[in-house]
Scaffold this motif. Structure first.
Motif, mmCIF file in Angstrom:
data_model
loop_
_atom_site.group_PDB
_atom_site.id
_atom_site.type_symbol
_atom_site.label_atom_id
_atom_site.label_comp_id
_atom_site.label_asym_id
_atom_site.label_seq_id
_atom_site.Cartn_x
_atom_site.Cartn_y
_atom_site.Cartn_z
ATOM 1 N N ARG A 143 -4.727 -0.241 -7.577
ATOM 2 C CA ARG A 143 -6.142 -0.364 -7.273
ATOM 3 C C ARG A 143 -6.408 0.309 -5.940
ATOM 4 N NH1 ARG A 143 -6.989 -4.309 -3.349
ATOM 5 N NH2 ARG A 143 -5.297 -5.835 -3.093
ATOM 6 N N LEU A 144 -7.669 0.562 -5.630
ATOM 7 C CA LEU A 144 -8.035 1.057 -4.313
ATOM 8 C C LEU A 144 -8.022 -0.087 -3.314
ATOM 9 C CD1 LEU A 144 -10.991 3.455 -5.199
ATOM 10 C CD2 LEU A 144 -8.666 4.095 -4.514
ATOM 11 N N PRO A 145 -7.678 0.181 -2.053
ATOM 12 C CA PRO A 145 -7.684 -0.882 -1.051
ATOM 13 C C PRO A 145 -9.100 -1.308 -0.717
ATOM 14 C CG PRO A 145 -7.322 1.231 0.009
ATOM 15 C CD PRO A 145 -7.288 1.488 -1.472
ATOM 16 N N ALA A 171 -10.582 8.440 -8.714
ATOM 17 C CA ALA A 171 -9.549 7.597 -8.101
ATOM 18 C C ALA A 171 -9.385 6.292 -8.868
ATOM 19 C CB ALA A 171 -9.908 7.316 -6.643
ATOM 20 N N GLN A 172 -10.490 5.721 -9.333
ATOM 21 C CA GLN A 172 -10.426 4.506 -10.131
ATOM 22 C C GLN A 172 -9.678 4.738 -11.437
ATOM 23 O OE1 GLN A 172 -10.978 1.811 -8.199
ATOM 24 N NE2 GLN A 172 -12.462 0.941 -9.605
ATOM 25 N N ALA A 173 -9.936 5.881 -12.061
ATOM 26 C CA ALA A 173 -9.252 6.205 -13.317
ATOM 27 C C ALA A 173 -7.749 6.347 -13.085
ATOM 28 C CB ALA A 173 -9.831 7.485 -13.913
ATOM 29 N N TYR A 174 -7.363 6.993 -11.990
ATOM 30 C CA TYR A 174 -5.946 7.110 -11.650
ATOM 31 C C TYR A 174 -5.331 5.722 -11.472
ATOM 32 C CZ TYR A 174 -1.747 8.037 -8.892
ATOM 33 O OH TYR A 174 -0.459 8.056 -8.426
ATOM 34 N N CYS A 175 -6.035 4.857 -10.746
ATOM 35 C CA CYS A 175 -5.521 3.505 -10.500
ATOM 36 C C CYS A 175 -5.306 2.743 -11.799
ATOM 37 C CB CYS A 175 -6.476 2.737 -9.598
ATOM 38 S SG CYS A 175 -6.466 3.263 -7.865
ATOM 39 N N SER A 176 -6.236 2.868 -12.728
ATOM 40 C CA SER A 176 -6.103 2.182 -14.016
ATOM 41 C C SER A 176 -4.859 2.652 -14.749
ATOM 42 C CB SER A 176 -7.355 2.425 -14.869
ATOM 43 O OG SER A 176 -8.485 1.833 -14.278
ATOM 44 N N ILE A 203 0.838 -1.193 0.000
ATOM 45 C CA ILE A 203 0.000 0.000 0.000
ATOM 46 C C ILE A 203 0.878 1.250 0.000
ATOM 47 C CG2 ILE A 203 -0.171 0.045 2.524
ATOM 48 C CD1 ILE A 203 -3.117 1.001 2.151
ATOM 49 N N ASP A 204 0.384 2.327 -0.583
ATOM 50 C CA ASP A 204 1.114 3.592 -0.577
ATOM 51 C C ASP A 204 1.380 4.045 0.855
ATOM 52 O OD1 ASP A 204 0.950 3.791 -3.357
ATOM 53 O OD2 ASP A 204 -0.849 5.043 -3.304
ATOM 54 N N GLY A 214 -9.526 12.358 -0.423
ATOM 55 C CA GLY A 214 -8.513 11.924 -1.371
ATOM 56 C C GLY A 214 -8.487 10.407 -1.419
ATOM 57 N N PHE A 215 -7.306 9.831 -1.615
ATOM 58 C CA PHE A 215 -7.193 8.368 -1.679
ATOM 59 C C PHE A 215 -5.740 7.951 -1.620
ATOM 60 C CE2 PHE A 215 -6.699 9.853 -5.972
ATOM 61 C CZ PHE A 215 -5.963 8.902 -6.677
ATOM 62 N N ARG A 216 -5.508 6.679 -1.285
ATOM 63 C CA ARG A 216 -4.208 6.045 -1.475
ATOM 64 C C ARG A 216 -4.462 4.712 -2.166
ATOM 65 N NH1 ARG A 216 -0.958 5.986 3.711
ATOM 66 N NH2 ARG A 216 -2.471 7.507 4.488
ATOM 67 N N THR A 217 -3.433 4.138 -2.760
ATOM 68 C CA THR A 217 -3.632 2.960 -3.599
ATOM 69 C C THR A 217 -2.812 1.776 -3.108
ATOM 70 O OG1 THR A 217 -1.816 3.362 -5.171
ATOM 71 C CG2 THR A 217 -3.896 4.528 -5.580
ATOM 72 N N VAL A 218 -3.171 0.606 -3.602
ATOM 73 C CA VAL A 218 -2.402 -0.596 -3.308
ATOM 74 C C VAL A 218 -1.974 -1.242 -4.626
ATOM 75 C CG1 VAL A 218 -3.662 -0.966 -1.162
ATOM 76 C CG2 VAL A 218 -4.407 -2.129 -3.215
ATOM 77 N N ALA A 219 -0.994 -2.138 -4.541
ATOM 78 C CA ALA A 219 -0.515 -2.813 -5.734
ATOM 79 C C ALA A 219 -1.592 -3.721 -6.286
ATOM 80 C CB ALA A 219 0.741 -3.624 -5.397
ATOM 81 N N ALA A 220 -1.779 -3.671 -7.586
ATOM 82 C CA ALA A 220 -2.825 -4.482 -8.230
ATOM 83 C C ALA A 220 -2.463 -5.949 -8.199
ATOM 84 C CB ALA A 220 -3.015 -4.008 -9.665
#
Length: 272
Positions: free
Chosen positions: A128-130, A118-123, A34-35, A266-272
């Protein structure tokens, strides 16, 4: 984050019943990455420049700004029903958090991003989102059943977390050093190395929200209800205060619709 089984939910009775923080229940999740911080303004700008993506706030032409963060009074389109301290401000977006004349700061968390954004950023980032269960495990930092990432009590000096200090919603003393967002690497990281898992900004999770989900949750790697109308947000924000929004806790949960954007989410992301 190491794979683990932990007790998810509010073990102290601090939560609002409608938020569905109980019953406390065991969940088992595999290891994940995770970030360390919320996604920053600079990081989100890289995504925008690479893709030309337009956020929901930009497409709608406005977003929700807290009244003390407003920089352009002549761009107020209206007040939010039931929460008059929230203003619909034309031209407020990820690059202009207080209004069109305001400029976002690179090392602060990006805000005015919807779940869709946030989903678009992850793509784009291959992330991905946690899940909500992953988020809470990461926020706890290895401390079982504690209120906060550092323990059960707020330090008296107020310098552990960016929350509201003063009389909500009219006067924020800024005793923690910040009136709105703080740089993402402010204060101290938790035991897993996450900065500001609580306070500063709410963070989107992947899951649909349900206040009764915990009573039905599977033990193994829960991913929330299959459908819903709102997505989970976690961690609270710089606007949280015991008198109104005591949600700057590991177990605290809330929600918003996937196309909603505000100046404290906002958001933070995790590894897909």
């Amino acid at each position: 984050m190491p794979g683990q089984t932990y007790a998810m939910g509010d073990a102290h009775g601090d939560g609002v019943r409608a938020d569905g923080e109980q019953p406390v229940h065991d969940v088992r999740i595999p290891a994940f990455r995770i970030d360390a911080t919320s996604v920053t303004v600079a990081g989100f700008r890289s995504f925008i420049e690479a893709t030309g993506f337009r956020t929901d706030a930009e497409r709608y032409g406005w977003s929700a700004v807290f009244h003390l963060a407003l920089t352009d009074p002549d761009h107020v389109a209206g007040r939010m029903h039931g929460t008059p301290w929230w203003l619909g401000v034309e031209g407020a977006d990820w690059a202009h958090p207080g209004g069109p004349s305001d400029t976002a700061v690179d090392d602060h968390p990006v805000v005015h991003v919807s779940w869709n954004d946030a989903q678009a950023y992850c793509s784009w980032a291959g992330r991905r989102l946690p899940s909500e269960a992953e988020w809470e495990a990461a926020a706890r930092g290895g401390l079982a059943s504690r209120r906060y990432p550092w323990g059960d009590e707020l330090p008296e000096d107020g310098h552990a977390v960016n929350i509201w200090q003063g009389d909500f919603p009219v006067r924020n003393t800024g005793a923690d050093g910040w009136i709105t967002t703080a740089p993402v690497r402010s204060f101290q990281p938790n035991g897993y190395g996450l900065w500001q898992a609580v306070g500063n900004v709410w963070e989107w999770c992947a899951d649909w929200f349900s206040p009764v989900y915990y009573a039905q949750s599977p033990v193994d790697d829960p991913r929330g209800p299959s459908t819903g109308s709102a997505k989970v947000i976690r961690g609270g924000s710089y606007l949280c205060h015991d008198s109104y929004c005591n949600r700057y806790r590991n177990a605290a949960r809330s929600s918003n619709t996937p196309d909603s954007s505000t100046g404290n989410t906002g958001f933070r992301t995790v590894a897909a």
